[in-house]
Design a protein around this motif. Structure first.
Motif, mmCIF file in Angstrom:
data_model
loop_
_atom_site.group_PDB
_atom_site.id
_atom_site.type_symbol
_atom_site.label_atom_id
_atom_site.label_comp_id
_atom_site.label_asym_id
_atom_site.label_seq_id
_atom_site.Cartn_x
_atom_site.Cartn_y
_atom_site.Cartn_z
ATOM 1 N N ILE A 27 40.718 42.460 41.009
ATOM 2 C CA ILE A 27 41.130 43.253 42.174
ATOM 3 C C ILE A 27 39.911 43.900 42.837
ATOM 4 O O ILE A 27 39.792 43.906 44.058
ATOM 5 N N CYS A 28 39.017 44.417 42.036
ATOM 6 C CA CYS A 28 37.859 45.142 42.584
ATOM 7 C C CYS A 28 37.013 44.263 43.506
ATOM 8 O O CYS A 28 36.547 44.705 44.549
ATOM 9 N N GLY A 47 34.299 41.241 37.616
ATOM 10 C CA GLY A 47 34.082 42.015 36.395
ATOM 11 C C GLY A 47 32.956 43.018 36.456
ATOM 12 O O GLY A 47 32.662 43.678 35.454
ATOM 13 N N THR A 48 32.348 43.166 37.603
ATOM 14 C CA THR A 48 31.178 44.053 37.666
ATOM 15 C C THR A 48 31.526 45.485 38.075
ATOM 16 O O THR A 48 30.643 46.333 38.135
ATOM 17 N N CYS A 58 35.243 47.672 37.455
ATOM 18 C CA CYS A 58 35.958 48.342 36.353
ATOM 19 C C CYS A 58 35.958 47.518 35.067
ATOM 20 O O CYS A 58 36.123 48.061 33.984
ATOM 21 N N LYS A 99 38.202 45.423 33.980
ATOM 22 C CA LYS A 99 39.516 45.146 33.393
ATOM 23 C C LYS A 99 39.924 43.679 33.483
ATOM 24 O O LYS A 99 40.798 43.230 32.762
ATOM 25 N N CYS A 100 39.327 42.951 34.390
ATOM 26 C CA CYS A 100 39.701 41.558 34.615
ATOM 27 C C CYS A 100 39.002 40.599 33.656
ATOM 28 O O CYS A 100 39.333 39.418 33.616
HETATM 29 FE FE1 FES Z 1 37.812 45.622 38.383
HETATM 30 FE FE2 FES Z 1 37.522 43.016 38.124
HETATM 31 S S1 FES Z 1 39.364 44.110 38.359
HETATM 32 S S2 FES Z 1 35.994 44.524 38.052
#
Ligand code: FES
Length: 55
Positions: free
Chosen positions: A5-6, A35-36, A38, A40-41
């Protein structure tokens, strides 16, 4: 489906990168920044990359 999402990275984008030769989460991260933020992914993304490489 959006996996990260980020950084707005979809499973479709991951598939495209694997088709072009990406073979690890590090490769996907390098290409997309997945992934860089939060982080969480990362587990789901790793699972998808493994699954695609096994097929
Ligand atoms: Fe936050 Fe991928 S969902 S870094």
């Amino acid at each position: 489906m959006i996996v990260c999402i980020c950084k707005r990275v979809s499973d479709r984008e991951i598939r495209r990168l694997v088709d072009e030769g990406a073979s690890s989460l590090a490769d996907i991260r390098h290409a997309t920044e997945l992934g860089t933020q939060c982080g969480k992914c990362a587990c789901e993304a790793r699972r998808i990359v493994r699954e695609l490489n096994d097929n």
